[in-house]
Design a protein around this motif. Sequence first.
Motif, PDB file in Angstrom:
ATOM      1  N   THR A 235       0.831  -1.206   0.000  1.00 24.52           N
ATOM      2  CA  THR A 235       0.000   0.000   0.000  1.00 24.52           C
ATOM      3  C   THR A 235       0.866   1.258   0.000  1.00 24.52           C
ATOM      4  O   THR A 235       0.609   2.209  -0.752  1.00 24.52           O
ATOM      5  N   VAL A 238       2.360   1.733  -3.438  1.00 25.10           N
ATOM      6  CA  VAL A 238       1.374   2.221  -4.411  1.00 25.10           C
ATOM      7  C   VAL A 238       1.075   3.699  -4.180  1.00 25.10           C
ATOM      8  O   VAL A 238       0.990   4.488  -5.133  1.00 25.10           O
ATOM      9  N   VAL A 239       0.927   4.092  -2.925  1.00 23.30           N
ATOM     10  CA  VAL A 239       0.623   5.497  -2.623  1.00 23.30           C
ATOM     11  C   VAL A 239       1.771   6.408  -3.063  1.00 23.30           C
ATOM     12  O   VAL A 239       1.565   7.426  -3.732  1.00 23.30           O
ATOM     13  N   GLY A 241       4.167   5.690  -5.216  1.00 25.22           N
ATOM     14  CA  GLY A 241       4.303   5.608  -6.664  1.00 25.22           C
ATOM     15  C   GLY A 241       3.252   6.428  -7.392  1.00 25.22           C
ATOM     16  O   GLY A 241       3.556   7.123  -8.375  1.00 25.22           O
ATOM     17  N   ALA A 242       2.004   6.367  -6.902  1.00 27.98           N
ATOM     18  CA  ALA A 242       0.941   7.157  -7.533  1.00 27.98           C
ATOM     19  C   ALA A 242       1.211   8.648  -7.378  1.00 27.98           C
ATOM     20  O   ALA A 242       1.010   9.432  -8.318  1.00 27.98           O
ATOM     21  N   ALA A 243       1.683   9.047  -6.205  1.00 34.41           N
ATOM     22  CA  ALA A 243       2.021  10.451  -5.995  1.00 34.41           C
ATOM     23  C   ALA A 243       3.139  10.882  -6.941  1.00 34.41           C
ATOM     24  O   ALA A 243       3.089  11.977  -7.524  1.00 34.41           O
ATOM     25  N   LEU A 245       3.921   9.561  -9.886  1.00 40.09           N
ATOM     26  CA  LEU A 245       3.397   9.629 -11.259  1.00 40.09           C
ATOM     27  C   LEU A 245       2.561  10.882 -11.468  1.00 40.09           C
ATOM     28  O   LEU A 245       2.631  11.530 -12.534  1.00 40.09           O
ATOM     29  N   LEU A 246       1.774  11.244 -10.476  1.00 40.41           N
ATOM     30  CA  LEU A 246       0.962  12.457 -10.573  1.00 40.41           C
ATOM     31  C   LEU A 246       1.845  13.699 -10.647  1.00 40.41           C
ATOM     32  O   LEU A 246       1.619  14.603 -11.458  1.00 40.41           O
ATOM     33  N   ARG A 249       3.573  14.449 -14.066  1.00 42.42           N
ATOM     34  CA  ARG A 249       2.792  14.964 -15.201  1.00 42.42           C
ATOM     35  C   ARG A 249       3.128  16.438 -15.435  1.00 42.42           C
ATOM     36  O   ARG A 249       2.975  17.269 -14.554  1.00 42.42           O
TER      37      ARG A 249
END
Length: 460
Positions: A235, A238-239, A241-243, A245-246, A249
């Motif tokens: 978890t 993922v958190v 990694g998602a941050a 990736l965001l 951008r």
Amino acid sequence: MESAHPFRQHAEDAISRIAPWRLLPPLLAVLLGVWGLERGGSMWRDESVTWQVAHRPLGGIVELLGRVDAVHGLYYLLMHGVVQAWDGGLWALRLPSVAATALAAAGVAAVAHRLVGERAALLAGCVYAVLPPVQAYAQEGRSYALVAAAVVWATYLMLRERWTAYAVVLLLGCWLHEFAALALLAHAFTAWRSRGWRWSAAAVVVLLLPLAVVSARQAGQQLGWLGRPSWQDWTAYVVVGAAALLLARGAPKGLVRVALPLVLLPPGLLMTVSLVNPWYVDRYVHYALAGLALLAGTRLATARGWWPWVLAGALLVPFGIWSVWLRTPESRKDDARAVAEAVRERARPGDAVVFTPSRRREWLLSSPEVYRELRDVALDRTPAASHSLQGTELPPERIREALLASSRVIALLDPADQPLDPYPREAVKREELAARFDLCSTDEVRGARVAVYARPGTCP
């Protein structure tokens, strides 16, 4: 003369110029590092190991590393030098990590300055310094802050195409902890086309092999306590990694190619491998947070509008609460000093002491004034004599005899929710205490239990 590099966006004189902003990230890291550095006088068990090993003679450390903990060998030698120069207790134990975190924050700023500009450099360096996990390892007497500093500055040297210096600095990080070698995978996304990088990477791998061979032989006892990554580990990955990736951008492509692989690849690969061979602990790839700081600092520096700043300000509230908690003894798994104080209060001269499991002997080894007053009835050879971390223990039958000859026993135990070691030596300790003694008291002490046993009918 340097060849042209696609990620060089600023003139050399601009990069090397000494400007006031360059002092802010490392200064912030130092201020946060010395704030509450003693953590209420606590020391958790891994730091206790550092303290014990650093105080051994140099020859004793070398003999230890031939048997166990070679992966931390360079760090132990460094800390031995520190305590020889200044045996300043918890400050001497933790200040090298504070200094390394300041160096890493300066390195994050240097990378961001190289790729984006001064504003991004200031913000990225400060973001790195305030991340709570960075603060945690800045105040820990272990190698992870030093490894992070080495990886960050190796990243900067990669961008400068200083390949000899790159290889030396990254190899230093790998010898401080060999999982720093996973940074090579992240660097490959930026520099794999460079012949200089390929030669440097090969040199790092070759020169790391002696440590890798020795530590591989020790892996059973070194990493045998680890399990596969938990759902909490996945978890968190993922958190983060998602941050990342965001935040990536819209960020400059050169920065993304440096920062995003650093965030994702070392922890992701180590967690995947750990599904088969459990090797993952988040601190082993602590340096990956430098990539997150680069992305966050750049996003703030290039933000249009007020919402990114509102979000950053909102995050400071939980970060602040987290940071305060990190300065408390409860923030670590246990507290060897609190355990030693609890034993001091309960023990009588000549009492027996047993550690179950035996590796919890580390709770008292860093408090020799307490340990020497007790009879360690299961001990066969001391840590120094056996060239080990916790010493070696007697065979089960000898342990049984020693317990039978004792009238009062202090037992140091893991918390009740921890699994019991199945080994015969541990089983005989539990069996004899349950069958031959009354349990007089049990107290929870910061990640440990201190139990007092006495012969039937003699508890106070």
